[in-house]
Write an enzyme that holds these catalytic residues in place. Structure first.
Site, mmCIF file in Angstrom:
data_model
loop_
_atom_site.group_PDB
_atom_site.id
_atom_site.type_symbol
_atom_site.label_atom_id
_atom_site.label_comp_id
_atom_site.label_asym_id
_atom_site.label_seq_id
_atom_site.Cartn_x
_atom_site.Cartn_y
_atom_site.Cartn_z
ATOM 1 N N PHE A 3 4.593 11.199 1.997
ATOM 2 C CA PHE A 3 4.382 9.719 2.406
ATOM 3 C C PHE A 3 4.150 9.289 3.849
ATOM 4 C CE2 PHE A 3 6.287 5.241 3.207
ATOM 5 C CZ PHE A 3 5.190 4.827 2.253
ATOM 6 N N GLY A 36 -7.094 3.676 -6.574
ATOM 7 C CA GLY A 36 -6.749 2.423 -6.662
ATOM 8 C C GLY A 36 -5.242 1.964 -6.870
ATOM 9 N N ARG A 56 -13.937 -10.973 1.563
ATOM 10 C CA ARG A 56 -14.249 -11.232 0.188
ATOM 11 C C ARG A 56 -13.684 -12.692 -0.040
ATOM 12 N NH1 ARG A 56 -13.177 -5.563 -2.952
ATOM 13 N NH2 ARG A 56 -13.872 -4.270 -1.196
ATOM 14 N N ARG A 87 -20.309 6.203 -5.337
ATOM 15 C CA ARG A 87 -20.714 5.193 -5.710
ATOM 16 C C ARG A 87 -21.257 4.469 -4.191
ATOM 17 N NH1 ARG A 87 -15.502 3.990 -6.405
ATOM 18 N NH2 ARG A 87 -14.644 2.313 -4.807
ATOM 19 N N GLU A 122 -13.028 8.801 1.867
ATOM 20 C CA GLU A 122 -11.687 7.919 2.528
ATOM 21 C C GLU A 122 -10.605 8.936 3.104
ATOM 22 O OE1 GLU A 122 -11.635 4.945 -1.211
ATOM 23 O OE2 GLU A 122 -9.713 5.917 -0.978
HETATM 24 C C1 MV4 Z 1 -0.962 6.666 0.520
HETATM 25 C C2 MV4 Z 1 -0.036 5.771 1.246
HETATM 26 C C3 MV4 Z 1 0.862 6.605 1.989
HETATM 27 N N1 MV4 Z 1 1.060 7.961 2.014
HETATM 28 N N2 MV4 Z 1 -0.602 8.159 0.263
HETATM 29 C C4 MV4 Z 1 -4.033 5.438 -1.785
HETATM 30 C C5 MV4 Z 1 -4.834 4.567 -2.471
HETATM 31 C C6 MV4 Z 1 -4.902 3.298 -1.925
HETATM 32 N N3 MV4 Z 1 -5.260 2.101 -2.621
HETATM 33 C C7 MV4 Z 1 -3.618 3.196 -1.372
HETATM 34 N N4 MV4 Z 1 -3.283 4.492 -0.951
HETATM 35 C C8 MV4 Z 1 -2.195 4.864 -0.175
HETATM 36 N N5 MV4 Z 1 -1.783 5.973 -0.235
HETATM 37 C C9 MV4 Z 1 0.235 8.763 1.069
HETATM 38 N N6 MV4 Z 1 0.205 9.851 1.105
HETATM 39 C C10 MV4 Z 1 -0.301 4.621 1.356
HETATM 40 C C11 MV4 Z 1 -1.080 4.092 0.492
HETATM 41 C C12 MV4 Z 1 -1.370 2.551 0.705
HETATM 42 C C13 MV4 Z 1 -2.365 1.907 1.150
HETATM 43 C C14 MV4 Z 1 -3.154 2.800 1.909
HETATM 44 C C15 MV4 Z 1 -4.337 2.102 2.720
HETATM 45 C C16 MV4 Z 1 -4.321 0.760 2.921
HETATM 46 C C17 MV4 Z 1 -3.257 -0.083 2.116
HETATM 47 C C18 MV4 Z 1 -2.266 0.451 1.433
HETATM 48 C C19 MV4 Z 1 -1.230 -0.104 0.804
HETATM 49 C C20 MV4 Z 1 -0.480 0.565 -0.109
HETATM 50 C C21 MV4 Z 1 -0.435 1.998 -0.230
#
Ligand code: MV4
Length: 445
Positions: free
Chosen positions: A202, A164, A336, A292, A275
């Site tokens: 990233f 989150g 939502r 969950r 996910e």
């Molecule tokens: C990432 C990412 C880019 N690269 N991981 C993970 C938890 C989720 N809430 C956001 N996450 C992300 N993990 C890597 N290696 C970008 C996000 C991300 C994101 C992912 C999906 C949908 C919306 C997002 C908003 C901000 C960051």
């Protein structure tokens, strides 16, 4: 089958669980805090027990009070819903020791999947694609820099105990590593009592696509397809849809196979979500597993014509999964409806509802605990209702969603309804041309 199920939750999900229990002829026990005494989950359950004051720590999170409520009412199972104690290994363990079936995974599984770095290396070992990065946690800044050289910038620091978004930082170049590492680690330490971090490449502008699976004691694991949850704001999902408008039939099949492989290799039982991030070349990478039922489960139910709560109960009772997935039909969205003001940075907007009308008609489902004159308390999360719209295809579902929102009225408090109506008129959304930056780009206010 269970004699009586206690629902350790409130709001729409408590009602959702009670509804399925009624259809299975299983009596229910609601628990509630003092501020929730007039809530519908209290009205609709067969019995209700007050477990403490409004503050969650002293009611919905208070394990001894909930176990006592189960014991005095003779409940032989507890459904935790989502949030609160749903992913609390200690609660799952105490239920077991008290001879109450926890409708969810074992304490061991919760612990394993709750440690995101460990979950990731477990999935990697059994052949599920993961985001390139550190193998497990990194010890310190020096090690992080060394591993980063191998992966290349930009990359991401994530908290092992996270999820989150808390304790998460993008690092664009080596010079930023020290500061990013310290702030992310401190944030993780104060939020989760665990400052451990891991590293990932990233992925730019990904989609968040998750696979719903259910496993039973007989080793069966089925995939019910994906949900695209890319439309988020500060890691809070606002709109989910299935099928994902961006993945190919081949990617969909591969992702389902990967999710089943992962779940089978850990002998997963119950409902779970795997996910993934999907990049713009159809590459997909495991990021986390949720043990969950999730808020957005109804979109999966609608296109598969199944009841996921029913499958959770059946599997927890030691029976075989009864609703085996076939070919999903049509398109489904979940919107939502939160008690938040979209014109003021989505600031919480609790208070009394003084007029309420829910939409209806074919393909419209509203999961909600609110009613006219209901007072939304300020103590809990702001979800008021989920508008779940089924259509024969995406375009049809969008047209139906617009007409449903035209019927929807909640007065007295601010809600996210106007935000959703704007999104539904947005050309990029209608063309399914969105990514994680969608809300910031078009709805920055
Ligand atoms: C990432 C990412 C880019 N690269 N991981 C993970 C938890 C989720 N809430 C956001 N996450 C992300 N993990 C890597 N290696 C970008 C996000 C991300 C994101 C992912 C999906 C949908 C919306 C997002 C908003 C901000 C960051």
């Amino acid at each position: 089958m269970f004699k009586k199920i206690l629902i350790a939750n409130r709001g729409e999900i408590a009602l959702r669980i009670i509804r399925t229990c009624k259809e299975l002829n299983i009596p229910t026990v609601a628990v509630y805090s003092e501020v929730d005494k007039d809530s519908l989950h209290v009205v609709f359950a067969d019995e209700a027990v007050c477990i403490g004051p409004a503050i969650s720590k002293e009611s919905y999170l208070k394990i001894p009070s909930i176990i006592s409520a189960a014991q005095v009412t003779g409940a032989d199972a507890i459904h935790p819903g989502y949030g609160f104690l749903a992913e609390n290994a200690e609660f799952s363990e105490i239920c077991g020791e008290s001879n109450i079936k926890f409708i969810g995974p074992s304490p061991d599984m919760i612990d394993k999947m709750g440690d995101k770095a460990f979950a990731k290396s477990t999935m990697k070992k059994c052949g599920v694609p993961v985001v390139p990065g550190s193998d497990g946690a990194v010890a310190d800044i020096a090690e992080a820099k060394k591993i980063a050289e191998g992966i290349g910038y930009p990359l991401m620091l994530k908290a092992s105990a996270g999820g989150g978004g808390k304790g998460m930082r993008v690092v664009w170049k080596e010079e930023e590593m020290q500061k990013a590492f310290q702030t992310a680690s401190n944030e993780a330490l104060s939020a989760f009592n665990n400052g451990e971090l891991y590293l990932e490449k990233f992925i730019e502008n990904p989609h968040h696509v998750e696979i719903q699976i259910v496993g039973d004691q007989f080793g069966n694991v089925y995939s019910y397809g994906e949900r695209d949850c890319t439309i988020q704001r500060r890691h809070q999902k606002l709109i989910e849809e299935t099928p994902s408008p961006i993945i190919s039939e081949e990617t969909r099949r591969k992702m389902s196979e990967a999710a089943i492989l992962g779940a089978k290799s850990v002998n997963y039982e119950g409902a779970g979500t795997i996910e993934f991030l999907v990049d713009n070349n159809q590459n997909f990478y495991f990021i986390e597993m949720n043990t969950r039922i999730q808020v957005e489960h109804p979109v999966t139910e609608m296109v598969n014509n199944i009841d996921l709560i029913k499958q959770q109960i059946i599997v927890a009772a030691g029976e075989k999964i009864t609703q085996i997935p076939g070919k999903p039909i049509g398109h489904c969205f979940e919107f939502r409806i939160n008690a938040e003001d979209p014109d003021n940075n989505f600031r919480p907007s609790p208070g009394r509802i003084d007029y309420l009308h829910f939409p209806g008609g074919f393909g419209v489902r509203v999961d909600s605990h609110i009613y006219n004159q209901y007072k939304v308390p300020p103590n809990y999360d702001s979800l008021l209702a989920k508008l779940i719209i089924w259509g024969s295809d995406r375009e049809h579902a969008i047209a139906r969603a617009i007409r449903a929102f035209e019927e929807f009225a909640i007065d007295g408090i601010k809600t996210t309804i106007p935000f959703h109506m704007e999104v539904l008129e947005n050309e990029k959304f209608r063309a399914a041309d969105y990514d994680t930056s969608f809300i910031d780009k078009y709805f920055a206010k």
